[in-house]
Design an enzyme around this catalytic site. Sequence first.
Site, short mmCIF file in Angstrom:
data_model
loop_
_atom_site.label_atom_id
_atom_site.label_comp_id
_atom_site.label_asym_id
_atom_site.label_seq_id
_atom_site.Cartn_x
_atom_site.Cartn_y
_atom_site.Cartn_z
N SER A 143 12.04 11.31 -6.99
CA SER A 143 13.19 11.86 -7.08
C SER A 143 13.00 12.69 -6.00
O SER A 143 12.14 12.71 -4.49
CB SER A 143 12.92 12.28 -8.02
OG SER A 143 12.49 13.73 -8.12
N CYS A 144 14.23 13.08 -5.58
CA CYS A 144 14.62 13.62 -4.66
C CYS A 144 13.90 15.16 -4.29
O CYS A 144 13.25 15.21 -3.97
CB CYS A 144 15.76 14.46 -4.52
SG CYS A 144 16.22 14.69 -5.77
N ARG A 180 20.29 21.31 -8.11
CA ARG A 180 22.07 21.41 -8.16
C ARG A 180 22.58 20.70 -9.27
O ARG A 180 22.07 19.70 -9.95
CB ARG A 180 22.15 20.78 -7.02
CG ARG A 180 21.74 19.59 -6.93
CD ARG A 180 22.85 18.54 -7.96
NE ARG A 180 22.17 16.88 -7.40
CZ ARG A 180 21.86 16.28 -8.23
NH1 ARG A 180 21.54 16.78 -9.40
NH2 ARG A 180 21.66 15.05 -7.91
N HIS A 193 19.41 21.17 -3.43
CA HIS A 193 17.95 22.20 -4.58
C HIS A 193 17.41 22.92 -4.10
O HIS A 193 17.03 23.09 -2.76
CB HIS A 193 16.96 21.76 -5.06
CG HIS A 193 17.28 19.70 -6.32
ND1 HIS A 193 18.14 20.10 -6.95
CD2 HIS A 193 17.58 18.25 -5.38
CE1 HIS A 193 18.51 18.10 -7.29
NE2 HIS A 193 17.89 17.92 -6.38
N GLN A 241 19.53 16.81 -2.02
CA GLN A 241 18.93 15.97 -2.92
C GLN A 241 19.78 14.31 -2.44
O GLN A 241 19.18 13.51 -3.19
CB GLN A 241 19.48 16.30 -3.81
CG GLN A 241 21.47 16.29 -4.50
CD GLN A 241 21.71 17.19 -3.75
OE1 GLN A 241 21.35 18.04 -3.22
NE2 GLN A 241 23.07 17.52 -4.16
P1 NAD Z 1 25.61 6.61 -7.71
O1 NAD Z 1 26.02 6.21 -9.63
O2 NAD Z 1 25.91 7.60 -6.95
O3 NAD Z 1 25.88 5.33 -7.95
C1 NAD Z 1 25.54 3.98 -7.78
C2 NAD Z 1 26.03 3.75 -7.83
O4 NAD Z 1 25.47 1.68 -8.18
C3 NAD Z 1 27.76 3.61 -8.10
O5 NAD Z 1 28.29 2.60 -6.58
C4 NAD Z 1 27.10 2.28 -9.11
O6 NAD Z 1 29.01 2.21 -9.27
C5 NAD Z 1 26.92 0.89 -8.94
N1 NAD Z 1 26.45 0.68 -10.13
C6 NAD Z 1 26.77 0.42 -11.03
N2 NAD Z 1 26.16 0.13 -12.40
C7 NAD Z 1 25.17 -1.54 -11.38
C8 NAD Z 1 24.87 -2.30 -11.53
N3 NAD Z 1 24.66 -2.70 -12.67
N4 NAD Z 1 24.99 -3.39 -10.88
C9 NAD Z 1 25.16 -3.10 -8.68
N5 NAD Z 1 25.22 -1.67 -8.96
C10 NAD Z 1 26.34 -0.57 -10.03
O7 NAD Z 1 24.23 7.42 -8.44
P2 NAD Z 1 23.24 7.61 -7.66
O8 NAD Z 1 22.96 8.83 -7.10
O9 NAD Z 1 22.86 6.95 -5.79
O10 NAD Z 1 21.24 7.73 -8.05
C11 NAD Z 1 20.55 5.72 -7.68
C12 NAD Z 1 19.12 6.38 -8.10
O11 NAD Z 1 18.49 7.06 -7.13
C13 NAD Z 1 18.83 6.95 -8.98
O12 NAD Z 1 17.93 6.03 -9.64
C14 NAD Z 1 18.75 8.11 -9.06
O13 NAD Z 1 18.14 9.18 -9.86
C15 NAD Z 1 18.46 8.56 -7.68
N6 NAD Z 1 17.94 9.81 -6.69
C16 NAD Z 1 19.74 10.21 -6.93
C17 NAD Z 1 19.41 11.42 -6.05
C18 NAD Z 1 20.61 12.16 -6.22
O14 NAD Z 1 20.75 13.56 -6.26
N7 NAD Z 1 22.11 11.60 -6.44
C19 NAD Z 1 18.20 11.73 -5.47
C20 NAD Z 1 17.19 10.95 -5.29
C21 NAD Z 1 16.96 9.61 -6.66
#
Ligand code: NAD
Length: 355
Positions: A139-140, A168, A220, A301
């Site tokens: 994670s971030c 955040r 964060h 993040q």
């Molecule tokens: P998000 O909700 O912004 O994006 C997810 C995308 O996946 C959306 O476009 C959604 O439409 C799509 N989606 C949903 N179900 C799907 C499916 N079955 N098949 C294909 N596409 C699908 O999520 P995010 O914030 O980008 O997080 C993605 C991953 O990265 C998670 O594991 C999260 O924990 C991790 N992460 C997030 C952050 C953050 O701060 N946003 C930071 C680090 C890691």
Amino acid sequence: MIRVGVNGYGTIGKRVADAVVAQPDMILRGVAKRSPNHEAESAIRRDHDLYAADESRIDDFADADIPVAGTLPDLLDAVNVVVDCCPAGVGARNRDIYDAHDVRVVFQGGENATVADVSFVARTNFEAARDADTVRVVSCNTTGIARLLAPLEESFGVETARITLIRRGGDPAQTDRGPINDIVPDPASIPSHHGPDVNTVLSDIDVDTAALKAPVTAMHTHSVNVTLETEPTADAVRELLDGERRLFMIPEGAGLDGAGALQEYARDVGRPRGDLWENCLWAESIHVSGRDLYLFQNVHQEADVVPENVDAIRAMTTDTAASESMAVTDRTLGVGLASRLDTTTEPQESLAADD
Ligand code: NAD
């Protein structure tokens, strides 16, 4: 060329897709998405081939007048590596389809560590991902902590790290997340899961974390206390951390007094989406008392895991050395703010690129 697909085109997926396009040794074959929303439309604007997550979604995309090149299985047939950027937990559910198409997979930190053969931060355990079939970029917050503790451990030894994370509440577009007008222990139990997660990439570090959530979207904040095994001066710590390209030592007097100013600065210097790929450390917060080190750092993040995803792909599919991979990633993305802003420090060594 390493053929890459991105499944899940949201906060992380769209950034990883752009980062892959910038690499001299990678080609982005396309991105897959479930909903035909504004992010799908922007993928088309950015000339990415767009794939529907599955057959049942094709009509939704047609109704929204967003053209698709096929469905996820078509994309998986065209790539060596898929980067799963679906919401937390969905990645694990996608494992079967990835296995069926015999592709290597990079998962994200919202998945449990058990989803992949190895958890990954380039600075700490690049070699562990060498030739792996599945890797999880942590994670971030975990990425930010690992990047900081690795050089401290190598140069001064880390006896114990205690870190309080003020997280955040949500990303800027997540208007449905909270808290509103409160600061909430999350989880209220201590330690939080972040310390054990750091141990998936830095196994020998003693680290305890406590976490809260605040009603902000920008970054964060980490309040860090590390008991070292030696007694360096604050200047020695500053110099060490300033030499790390994925750490941005915020110079005293720069007027960067918080996440808002940092994000404004990132936009002013032309960072795409205002992204800060580096941990941002306040130089004047670095304080040493005996063996105890204190400092504040901020982590963007939405951005800090992006270079890590690129390096994970290279570790899995090539014999490129860690230092070379990180140098190419950093040069192509523009990682390394310190050399631009702080004119009192020497420009950081420019490592040889492979192109
Ligand atoms: P998000 O909700 O912004 O994006 C997810 C995308 O996946 C959306 O476009 C959604 O439409 C799509 N989606 C949903 N179900 C799907 C499916 N079955 N098949 C294909 N596409 C699908 O999520 P995010 O914030 O980008 O997080 C993605 C991953 O990265 C998670 O594991 C999260 O924990 C991790 N992460 C997030 C952050 C953050 O701060 N946003 C930071 C680090 C890691």
